[in-house]
Design a protein around this motif. Structure first.
Motif, PDB file in Angstrom:
ATOM      1  N   PHE A   1     -10.160 -20.536  49.106  1.00  0.00           N
ATOM      2  CA  PHE A   1     -10.833 -19.249  48.977  1.00  0.00           C
ATOM      3  C   PHE A   1     -10.276 -18.444  47.807  1.00  0.00           C
ATOM      4  CE2 PHE A   1     -11.289 -14.736  49.872  1.00  0.00           C
ATOM      5  CZ  PHE A   1     -12.665 -14.645  49.998  1.00  0.00           C
ATOM      6  N   ASN A   2      -8.965 -18.300  47.756  1.00  0.00           N
ATOM      7  CA  ASN A   2      -8.348 -17.475  46.708  1.00  0.00           C
ATOM      8  C   ASN A   2      -8.527 -18.055  45.313  1.00  0.00           C
ATOM      9  OD1 ASN A   2      -7.487 -15.391  48.393  1.00  0.00           O
ATOM     10  ND2 ASN A   2      -5.597 -16.466  48.908  1.00  0.00           N
ATOM     11  N   ASP A   3      -8.419 -19.371  45.181  1.00  0.00           N
ATOM     12  CA  ASP A   3      -8.629 -19.996  43.867  1.00  0.00           C
ATOM     13  C   ASP A   3     -10.060 -19.772  43.380  1.00  0.00           C
ATOM     14  OD1 ASP A   3      -6.020 -20.903  43.848  1.00  0.00           O
ATOM     15  OD2 ASP A   3      -6.526 -23.015  44.217  1.00  0.00           O
TER      16      ASP A   3
ATOM     17  N   VAL B   1     -21.515 -14.715  48.332  1.00  0.00           N
ATOM     18  CA  VAL B   1     -20.217 -15.029  48.938  1.00  0.00           C
ATOM     19  C   VAL B   1     -19.735 -13.857  49.785  1.00  0.00           C
ATOM     20  CG1 VAL B   1     -17.775 -15.486  48.468  1.00  0.00           C
ATOM     21  CG2 VAL B   1     -19.541 -16.696  47.168  1.00  0.00           C
ATOM     22  N   GLN B   2     -19.830 -12.660  49.238  1.00  0.00           N
ATOM     23  CA  GLN B   2     -19.346 -11.482  49.952  1.00  0.00           C
ATOM     24  C   GLN B   2     -20.111 -11.262  51.258  1.00  0.00           C
ATOM     25  OE1 GLN B   2     -17.834  -8.178  47.025  1.00  0.00           O
ATOM     26  NE2 GLN B   2     -19.747  -9.029  46.247  1.00  0.00           N
ATOM     27  N   CYS B   3     -21.362 -11.661  51.289  1.00  0.00           N
ATOM     28  CA  CYS B   3     -22.161 -11.520  52.508  1.00  0.00           C
ATOM     29  C   CYS B   3     -21.791 -12.564  53.559  1.00  0.00           C
ATOM     30  CB  CYS B   3     -23.653 -11.627  52.190  1.00  0.00           C
ATOM     31  SG  CYS B   3     -24.293 -10.204  51.284  1.00  0.00           S
ATOM     32  N   GLU B   4     -21.224 -13.681  53.122  1.00  0.00           N
ATOM     33  CA  GLU B   4     -20.887 -14.776  54.028  1.00  0.00           C
ATOM     34  C   GLU B   4     -19.480 -14.701  54.598  1.00  0.00           C
ATOM     35  OE1 GLU B   4     -21.436 -18.593  52.240  1.00  0.00           O
ATOM     36  OE2 GLU B   4     -23.581 -18.334  52.002  1.00  0.00           O
TER      37      GLU B   4
ATOM     38  N   LEU C   1     -11.128 -10.706  55.239  1.00  0.00           N
ATOM     39  CA  LEU C   1     -10.642 -11.231  53.961  1.00  0.00           C
ATOM     40  C   LEU C   1     -10.654 -10.166  52.871  1.00  0.00           C
ATOM     41  CD1 LEU C   1     -12.252 -14.781  53.950  1.00  0.00           C
ATOM     42  CD2 LEU C   1      -9.839 -14.207  54.256  1.00  0.00           C
ATOM     43  N   GLY C   2     -11.369  -9.076  53.112  1.00  0.00           N
ATOM     44  CA  GLY C   2     -11.374  -7.974  52.166  1.00  0.00           C
ATOM     45  C   GLY C   2     -12.095  -8.284  50.861  1.00  0.00           C
ATOM     46  N   TYR C   3     -13.003  -9.233  50.911  1.00  0.00           N
ATOM     47  CA  TYR C   3     -13.735  -9.588  49.695  1.00  0.00           C
ATOM     48  C   TYR C   3     -15.164  -9.067  49.786  1.00  0.00           C
ATOM     49  CZ  TYR C   3     -15.024 -12.317  45.570  1.00  0.00           C
ATOM     50  OH  TYR C   3     -15.435 -12.707  44.312  1.00  0.00           O
ATOM     51  N   ASN C   4     -15.278  -7.761  49.853  1.00  0.00           N
ATOM     52  CA  ASN C   4     -16.602  -7.153  49.893  1.00  0.00           C
ATOM     53  C   ASN C   4     -16.658  -5.860  49.083  1.00  0.00           C
ATOM     54  OD1 ASN C   4     -15.106  -5.533  51.554  1.00  0.00           O
ATOM     55  ND2 ASN C   4     -16.286  -5.947  53.396  1.00  0.00           N
ATOM     56  N   ASN C   5     -15.659  -5.646  48.241  1.00  0.00           N
ATOM     57  CA  ASN C   5     -15.576  -4.420  47.443  1.00  0.00           C
ATOM     58  C   ASN C   5     -16.699  -4.265  46.433  1.00  0.00           C
ATOM     59  OD1 ASN C   5     -13.205  -4.033  48.811  1.00  0.00           O
ATOM     60  ND2 ASN C   5     -11.893  -4.628  47.115  1.00  0.00           N
TER      61      ASN C   5
END
Length: 151
Positions: free
Chosen positions: A76-78, A103-106, A111-115
């Motif tokens: 995920f991070n890579d 991706v952000q919707c999934e 994970l905080g990946y929706n900014n």
């Protein structure tokens, strides 16, 4: 015989290199580990910058199909780092923003990946009509954004 085997292995890579539409279509069909592995093999060595967002988002999806938590975070991070870097380096490329929005919707909220979700959506919607994307892909993008925004 070896030459023939090499040519047969290269045909999918060469055909994808010349057809970003295939990458787009295959990306939207990723439903299981097998289709994901085939997709990643297909785009692994493709030297077309338009493929990068799709490849990195697919790498992020690998986290879904592994049981090891450390490996999940690494995938995920890579992928996230490379996708965000791509968008920074190609700030006018609508597909980078679109793929990041998907991706952000999934991904789970923790994970905080929706900014960038709202700004990515706004960018794509504002630039879509003027983009050089095929009309049928524009329809698919609009449909996906509409569906994901209703969730």
């Amino acid at each position: 015989m070896r030459v023939l085997s090499l040519i047969m292995c290269l045909i999918p890579v060469l055909s994808v290199a010349g057809n970003i539409d295939t990458v787009r279509e295959q990306f939207h069909g990723l439903r299981d580990a097998e289709s994901l592995d085939r997709f990643l093999s297909m785009v692994k060595d493709v030297d077309d910058e338009r493929v990068v967002p799709y490849r990195e988002a697919a790498n992020m999806k690998r986290a879904r199909f592994t049981a090891n938590p450390l490996r999940k975070m690494k995938y995920f991070n890579d992928g996230k780092e490379k996708l965000d870097r791509y968008i920074s380096e190609h700030p006018k490329n609508i597909e980078g923003y679109y793929v990041r929005f998907l991706v952000q919707c999934e991904v789970p909220a923790f994970l905080g990946y929706n900014n960038h979700k709202a700004s990515d959506r706004a960018f794509v919607e504002s630039q879509l009509d003027a983009s050089l994307l095929p009309d049928d892909y524009k329809v698919k993008i609009r449909q996906n954004i509409r569906e994901l925004s209703q969730k």
